[in-house]
Design a protein around this motif. Structure first.
Motif, mmCIF file in Angstrom:
data_model
loop_
_atom_site.group_PDB
_atom_site.id
_atom_site.type_symbol
_atom_site.label_atom_id
_atom_site.label_comp_id
_atom_site.label_asym_id
_atom_site.label_seq_id
_atom_site.Cartn_x
_atom_site.Cartn_y
_atom_site.Cartn_z
ATOM 1 N N PRO A 97 0.798 -1.227 0.000
ATOM 2 C CA PRO A 97 0.000 0.000 0.000
ATOM 3 C C PRO A 97 0.828 1.274 0.000
ATOM 4 N N PHE A 98 1.942 1.252 0.727
ATOM 5 C CA PHE A 98 2.820 2.423 0.715
ATOM 6 C C PHE A 98 3.440 2.592 -0.672
ATOM 7 N N GLY A 99 3.791 1.460 -1.283
ATOM 8 C CA GLY A 99 4.298 1.512 -2.652
ATOM 9 C C GLY A 99 3.242 1.983 -3.623
ATOM 10 N N SER A 100 2.003 1.548 -3.407
ATOM 11 C CA SER A 100 0.901 1.962 -4.288
ATOM 12 C C SER A 100 0.665 3.461 -4.189
ATOM 13 N N LEU A 101 0.662 3.967 -2.957
ATOM 14 C CA LEU A 101 0.468 5.406 -2.762
ATOM 15 C C LEU A 101 1.632 6.186 -3.363
ATOM 16 N N PHE A 102 2.841 5.684 -3.151
ATOM 17 C CA PHE A 102 4.027 6.325 -3.715
ATOM 18 C C PHE A 102 3.986 6.296 -5.235
ATOM 19 N N ALA A 103 3.603 5.122 -5.790
ATOM 20 C CA ALA A 103 3.553 4.994 -7.248
ATOM 21 C C ALA A 103 2.494 5.903 -7.846
ATOM 22 N N GLY A 104 1.320 5.971 -7.195
ATOM 23 C CA GLY A 104 0.273 6.857 -7.702
ATOM 24 C C GLY A 104 0.695 8.313 -7.683
ATOM 25 N N THR A 105 1.388 8.715 -6.599
ATOM 26 C CA THR A 105 1.875 10.096 -6.494
ATOM 27 C C THR A 105 2.947 10.382 -7.535
ATOM 28 N N MET A 106 3.914 9.451 -7.658
ATOM 29 C CA MET A 106 4.992 9.628 -8.632
ATOM 30 C C MET A 106 4.456 9.648 -10.058
ATOM 31 N N ALA A 107 3.449 8.783 -10.326
ATOM 32 C CA ALA A 107 2.889 8.724 -11.681
ATOM 33 C C ALA A 107 2.195 10.028 -12.048
ATOM 34 N N SER A 108 1.586 10.679 -11.060
ATOM 35 C CA SER A 108 0.927 11.961 -11.343
ATOM 36 C C SER A 108 1.939 13.062 -11.636
ATOM 37 N N TRP A 109 3.185 12.892 -11.170
ATOM 38 C CA TRP A 109 4.243 13.880 -11.435
ATOM 39 C C TRP A 109 5.115 13.497 -12.626
ATOM 40 N N LEU A 110 5.573 12.241 -12.641
ATOM 41 C CA LEU A 110 6.553 11.809 -13.639
ATOM 42 C C LEU A 110 5.954 10.969 -14.755
ATOM 43 N N GLY A 111 4.712 10.522 -14.581
ATOM 44 C CA GLY A 111 4.100 9.622 -15.549
ATOM 45 C C GLY A 111 4.279 8.167 -15.125
ATOM 46 N N ALA A 112 3.366 7.312 -15.541
ATOM 47 C CA ALA A 112 3.408 5.896 -15.164
ATOM 48 C C ALA A 112 4.671 5.185 -15.673
ATOM 49 N N PRO A 113 5.105 5.407 -16.927
ATOM 50 C CA PRO A 113 6.304 4.692 -17.401
ATOM 51 C C PRO A 113 7.551 4.970 -16.568
ATOM 52 N N ASN A 114 7.805 6.231 -16.236
ATOM 53 C CA ASN A 114 8.990 6.558 -15.444
ATOM 54 C C ASN A 114 8.897 5.987 -14.026
ATOM 55 N N THR A 115 7.687 5.949 -13.475
ATOM 56 C CA THR A 115 7.498 5.383 -12.146
ATOM 57 C C THR A 115 7.837 3.897 -12.128
ATOM 58 N N VAL A 116 7.359 3.152 -13.126
ATOM 59 C CA VAL A 116 7.651 1.720 -13.211
ATOM 60 C C VAL A 116 9.135 1.497 -13.488
ATOM 61 N N LEU A 117 9.743 2.366 -14.290
ATOM 62 C CA LEU A 117 11.184 2.268 -14.566
ATOM 63 C C LEU A 117 11.999 2.371 -13.272
ATOM 64 N N ILE A 118 11.657 3.322 -12.417
ATOM 65 C CA ILE A 118 12.363 3.490 -11.144
ATOM 66 C C ILE A 118 12.195 2.244 -10.278
ATOM 67 N N GLY A 119 10.979 1.698 -10.251
ATOM 68 C CA GLY A 119 10.723 0.486 -9.477
ATOM 69 C C GLY A 119 11.545 -0.690 -9.965
ATOM 70 N N GLY A 120 11.680 -0.828 -11.271
ATOM 71 C CA GLY A 120 12.475 -1.911 -11.833
ATOM 72 C C GLY A 120 13.946 -1.792 -11.477
ATOM 73 N N ILE A 121 14.475 -0.580 -11.561
ATOM 74 C CA ILE A 121 15.891 -0.360 -11.224
ATOM 75 C C ILE A 121 16.145 -0.681 -9.749
ATOM 76 N N ALA A 122 15.226 -0.261 -8.873
ATOM 77 C CA ALA A 122 15.387 -0.531 -7.444
ATOM 78 C C ALA A 122 15.347 -2.028 -7.152
ATOM 79 N N SER A 123 14.475 -2.766 -7.851
ATOM 80 C CA SER A 123 14.375 -4.217 -7.649
ATOM 81 C C SER A 123 15.660 -4.920 -8.070
ATOM 82 N N VAL A 124 16.225 -4.505 -9.186
ATOM 83 C CA VAL A 124 17.486 -5.084 -9.648
ATOM 84 C C VAL A 124 18.609 -4.783 -8.654
ATOM 85 N N GLY A 125 18.633 -3.562 -8.143
ATOM 86 C CA GLY A 125 19.650 -3.199 -7.163
ATOM 87 C C GLY A 125 19.551 -4.046 -5.895
ATOM 88 N N GLY A 126 18.328 -4.261 -5.412
ATOM 89 C CA GLY A 126 18.127 -5.100 -4.230
ATOM 90 C C GLY A 126 18.567 -6.530 -4.466
#
Length: 428
Positions: A372-401
């Motif tokens: 839920p925190f990720g969902s809220l963060f993603a919804g907020t980020m998508a409203s600023w940066l757009g959905a594609p850039n938000t998912v891109l950031i999530g993918g990079i973070a997952s690979v880093g982890g």
């Protein structure tokens, strides 16, 4: 090889993959959950489409996702104490009945054309409270209906295949139903589907489980479980990676209506196919895990699968082709499933039995409660940066982890492998 020998080998292989069906209670559990989970996925897709239809807001999608899952983060760790101290079978009967009630209320509001987004949020919170208790109870209950520890990994993998088989069927059905008859029928079907799992639970013959410390203070039990996880490095690091991926990567599902509508210029059918493709990849991953002979080496799957999941998200975020997006979602679903089920199996195998409910409640908090925190963060980020850039950031973070976890894996294996051997010897 003779044709009849080949046929016998295939049958033998299938029996091995389905070996947990040897247990009557597991067969009942599996069949009831199959039907109910299809209904759940139908409701999930209908809910996201309904919210987006009513508001047209990516932020509101994130807010509803937050409301529906935040109780798991807040309540689930304490719910794990109840799971350890209480009757898990009875707990599941209560939680499934309450979830059915929520679906019927949603159906009534939509079918009578009285639904507002502000109705959806409290109903999502209610279901989240139910799931906060249901998730650790369901995870821990598997050990009561699958008696041989050698078959535990197989049962968890089959559960995952059940979940993702429903994820494959449910969204596709939901897309057709939403386009033809609207969201209300989806909620009604989900409510009816709970009757199957309730009937299965009532038909089970479950042995009474001995519990210890039932009169102890609930906060003491909670602190003991938390201290156990904090002091046990393999479980601690598995839960940390799971929480990271759940926060940064998993919320891509919340933004799927945006991708279906605005990026790929489709409708509910497009959303259904996209979720179905992710489900197909996850189902493939579950079958792969169910076919494994034992749990040794399973811990090595965790960083690989998390990295595959993150890589799939990176490329999916940049895709503007419907077919290419479907292909990428296959890999994304496979990586997500293998990571989640491998984490689950390893944790369930190495955890002490008397702390299973509390540890699995923390697992649920890391897996679902952080979403839920990720969902809220993603919804907020998508409203600023757009959905594609938000998912891109999530993918990079997952690979880093995944890379960080992989670097510490040799040290973790030195702790895990002796426990594997001891647990398996105790079953011989």
């Amino acid at each position: 090889m003779k044709p009849e020998q080949s046929s016998n080998n295939k049958q033998s292989g299938l029996r091995f993959i389905l070996r947990s069906f040897h247990y009557r209670n597991y067969r009942l559990f599996f069949s009831g959950q199959c039907i109910s989970l299809i209904g759940t996925w139908i409701q999930n897709i209908a809910m996201s489409w309904l919210v987006y239809r009513l508001t047209g807001s990516a932020l509101m999608l994130g807010l509803v996702g937050f409301a529906g899952n935040v109780p798991t983060f807040l309540i689930s760790p304490f719910a794990g104490v109840l799971v350890d101290r209480g009757n898990r079978h009875r707990i599941l009967l209560i939680t499934q009945a309450l979830a059915m009630l929520q679906a019927f209320i949603l159906a009534l509001l939509v079918l009578t054309d009285n639904i507002l987004v502000w109705h959806i949020i409290p109903l999502s919170i209610f279901l989240g409270l139910v799931n906060a208790l249901d998730a650790p109870a369901r995870q821990a209950f598997v050990t009561e209906i699958v008696e041989d520890r050698n078959d535990l990994g197989n049962a968890i993998a089959l559960n995952s295949s059940m979940f993702n088989g429903a994820r494959l069927i449910g969204p596709s059905v939901a897309g057709v139903l939403i386009a033809a008859m609207g969201e209300g029928l989806c909620f009604l079907i989900n409510g009816i589907s709970y009757l199957a799992v309730l009937a299965a639970l009532l038909a089970m013959r479950v042995k009474p489980r001995k519990t210890e410390g039932a009169k102890d203070n609930i906060f003491k039990h909670f602190k003991d479980g938390l201290a156990y996880v904090r002091g046990f490095a393999p479980i601690r690091y598995i839960l940390m990676l799971l929480a990271l991926v759940s926060f940064t990567g998993m919320p891509y599902t919340v933004l799927m209506p945006v991708f279906a509508s605005e990026i790929l210029h489709g409708g509910p059918h497009t959303l259904g196919f996209m979720m179905g493709a992710s489900g197909m990849g996850a189902l493939t991953g579950a079958v792969y895990l169910a076919s494994r002979k034992n749990i040794r080496g399973l811990e090595k799957n965790i960083p690989f699968a998390a990295g595959l999941f993150g890589t799939g998200l990176i490329f999916f975020s940049q895709s503007r082709s419907f077919l290419f997006s479907l292909c990428l979602l296959l890999f994304t679903g496979f990586g997500m499933m293998v990571q989640m089920a491998s984490c689950n199996t390893v944790v369930q195998t190495i955890v002490d039995d008397d702390k299973r409910g509390r540890v699995m409640s923390l697992y649920a908090a890391a897996f679902m409660g952080v979403v839920p925190f990720g969902s809220l963060f993603a919804g907020t980020m998508a409203s600023w940066l757009g959905a594609p850039n938000t998912v891109l950031i999530g993918g990079i973070a997952s690979v880093g982890g995944a890379l960080l976890f992989s670097s510490g894996l040799p040290a973790l294996r030195k702790i895990i492998l002796p426990i594997y051997d001891e647990k398996l010897r105790s079953q011989e």
